[in-house]
Design an enzyme around this catalytic site. Structure first.
Site, PDB file in Angstrom:
ATOM      1  N   GLY A  63     -14.632  -5.616   1.436  1.00  0.00           N
ATOM      2  CA  GLY A  63     -15.686  -5.293   0.479  1.00  0.00           C
ATOM      3  C   GLY A  63     -17.080  -5.497   1.019  1.00  0.00           C
TER       4      GLY A  63
ATOM      5  N   TYR B 280       0.828  -1.197   0.000  1.00  0.00           N
ATOM      6  CA  TYR B 280       0.000   0.000   0.000  1.00  0.00           C
ATOM      7  C   TYR B 280       0.871   1.258   0.000  1.00  0.00           C
ATOM      8  CZ  TYR B 280      -3.767  -3.197   1.448  1.00  0.00           C
ATOM      9  OH  TYR B 280      -4.672  -4.230   1.540  1.00  0.00           O
TER      10      TYR B 280
ATOM     11  N   ALA C 199     -19.566  -3.313  -0.531  1.00  0.00           N
ATOM     12  CA  ALA C 199     -19.608  -3.411  -2.003  1.00  0.00           C
ATOM     13  C   ALA C 199     -19.418  -2.060  -2.688  1.00  0.00           C
ATOM     14  CB  ALA C 199     -20.920  -4.065  -2.447  1.00  0.00           C
ATOM     15  N   LYS C 200     -18.295  -1.427  -2.375  1.00  0.00           N
ATOM     16  CA  LYS C 200     -17.955  -0.133  -2.984  1.00  0.00           C
ATOM     17  C   LYS C 200     -19.053   0.917  -2.777  1.00  0.00           C
ATOM     18  CE  LYS C 200     -14.908  -2.121  -6.488  1.00  0.00           C
ATOM     19  NZ  LYS C 200     -14.584  -2.258  -7.927  1.00  0.00           N
ATOM     20  N   GLY C 201     -19.691   0.868  -1.617  1.00  0.00           N
ATOM     21  CA  GLY C 201     -20.711   1.854  -1.279  1.00  0.00           C
ATOM     22  C   GLY C 201     -22.090   1.540  -1.813  1.00  0.00           C
ATOM     23  N   LEU C 202     -22.231   0.439  -2.562  1.00  0.00           N
ATOM     24  CA  LEU C 202     -23.546   0.067  -3.084  1.00  0.00           C
ATOM     25  C   LEU C 202     -24.491  -0.350  -1.956  1.00  0.00           C
ATOM     26  CD1 LEU C 202     -22.367  -1.992  -6.189  1.00  0.00           C
ATOM     27  CD2 LEU C 202     -23.667   0.159  -6.268  1.00  0.00           C
ATOM     28  N   LEU C 203     -23.914  -0.858  -0.865  1.00  0.00           N
ATOM     29  CA  LEU C 203     -24.737  -1.305   0.258  1.00  0.00           C
ATOM     30  C   LEU C 203     -24.712  -0.276   1.387  1.00  0.00           C
ATOM     31  CD1 LEU C 203     -23.693  -5.076   0.235  1.00  0.00           C
ATOM     32  CD2 LEU C 203     -25.818  -4.074  -0.636  1.00  0.00           C
ATOM     33  N   THR C 204     -24.961   0.972   1.017  1.00  0.00           N
ATOM     34  CA  THR C 204     -25.046   2.069   1.976  1.00  0.00           C
ATOM     35  C   THR C 204     -26.241   2.937   1.606  1.00  0.00           C
ATOM     36  OG1 THR C 204     -23.712   3.641   0.693  1.00  0.00           O
ATOM     37  CG2 THR C 204     -22.513   2.109   2.136  1.00  0.00           C
TER      38      THR C 204
END
Length: 302
Positions: free
Chosen positions: A197, A51, A200-205
């Site tokens: 994850g 990183y 899910a990249k903010g899809l589950l917010t």
């Protein structure tokens, strides 16, 4: 915050782990986020030597050195930066792991790593050499436990069957349920899941519908399927981010959800979602609404 045992080890990890890859590159800003994590009971911190070309480990080390005895610190190894610094190659050799662990110790300002993870893996690796190296580092007291970060079932199965690994990090969420097929493998080998994850990249917010509208596809979900599933999940009688977190935590094999945060506000929102209870029937409904898929590649018997 609740803690869970890591495999059969003496280590216990907080149910939320801070994924440090998303931390700001400014030390002061990163310190503030890590302080919020500590104040809210997060004790598991996850980074990697790759990183930001090692700079992330330095930031994490600086921020946590005064709390070292109170936290579980994890990093990863196997991706070797090119001398030019513009790319990397896969190197799971004993020589590289041994060099890399000492470099990580220096950057992290510590004399031991709690969980040292192989950052990937292929079937071409000399797995016996990798495991022997990890076991040797453990005997020396340089690492306390070790694991693997991979989504390849054949690599995971071989690694677990031959080693005393306590953890496997995999991408896992309501929208990516492929790891569920392998939970029994982890349980039978006394290994704990670190899920990444989870949101899910903010899809589950709360921003899920907005993000879905701008997303062409997600794994096997087409754009339209994604919009539809997020819409029905969002209509359930609980915050979507809370449903997402507690769905992952409902499995006993789960240790920590590795959640990233680039700001204090983002981390506090995740912590608030964690503390919002979600009834079992809602989690069951969410399960019925989403696809339960399997990995089509890297099969154990392929």
């Amino acid at each position: 915050m609740k803690k869970r045992q890591l495999g059969k080890s003496d280590l216990y990890v907080s149910e939320i782990g801070l994924g440090c890859m998303s931390l700001p590159v400014e030390q002061a800003a990163a310190n503030n986020i890590i302080q919020v994590a500590l104040e809210n009971g997060i004790t598991y911190f996850d980074t990697a030597d790759l990183y930001n070309k090692g700079e992330n480990e330095k930031i994490v080390g600086n921020a946590l050195k005064s709390n070292r005895q109170n936290i579980i610190l994890a990093t990863k190894v196997g991706n070797r930066l090119n001398k030019s610094g513009d790319g990397w190659s896969w190197d799971p050799s004993k020589e590289w792991i041994t060099d890399a662990v000492h470099a990580s110790l220096k950057r992290l300002q510590t004399d031991y790593i709690d969980v040292y993870q192989l950052h990937g893996g292929t079937m071409e690796d000399d797995v016996d050499e990798v495991i022997d190296t990890m076991e040797s580092l453990q005997k020396e007291g340089i690492i306390r436990e070790y694991g693997i970060s991979s989504i390849r079932p054949n690599v995971i199965e071989r690694f677990l069957s031959k080693s005393n690994a306590v953890s496997v990090m995999m991408q896992y969420s309501l929208l990516d349920r492929r790891p569920e097929e392998w939970f029994s493998l982890l349980e039978n080998n006394s290994a704990t899941l670190f899920s990444r994850g989870t949101l899910a990249k903010g899809l589950l917010t709360a921003e899920g519908l907005t993000r879905a509208s701008k997303t062409d596809e997600y794994l096997s979900y087409t754009h339209q399927e994604l919009l539809e599933v997020i819409k029905v999940l969002d209509a359930l009688d609980a915050p979507l981010s809370s449903i997402a977190q507690h769905y992952v935590l409902r499995n006993d094999v789960t240790g920590s959800m590795i959640l990233g945060a680039s700001s204090e506000k983002q981390l506090l929102e995740s912590i608030q979602s964690y503390h919002t209870e979600v009834p079992h029937n809602i989690l069951q409904t969410a399960s019925e609404l989403t696809k339960k898929e399997i990995y089509m590649e890297h099969r154990v018997n392929s």
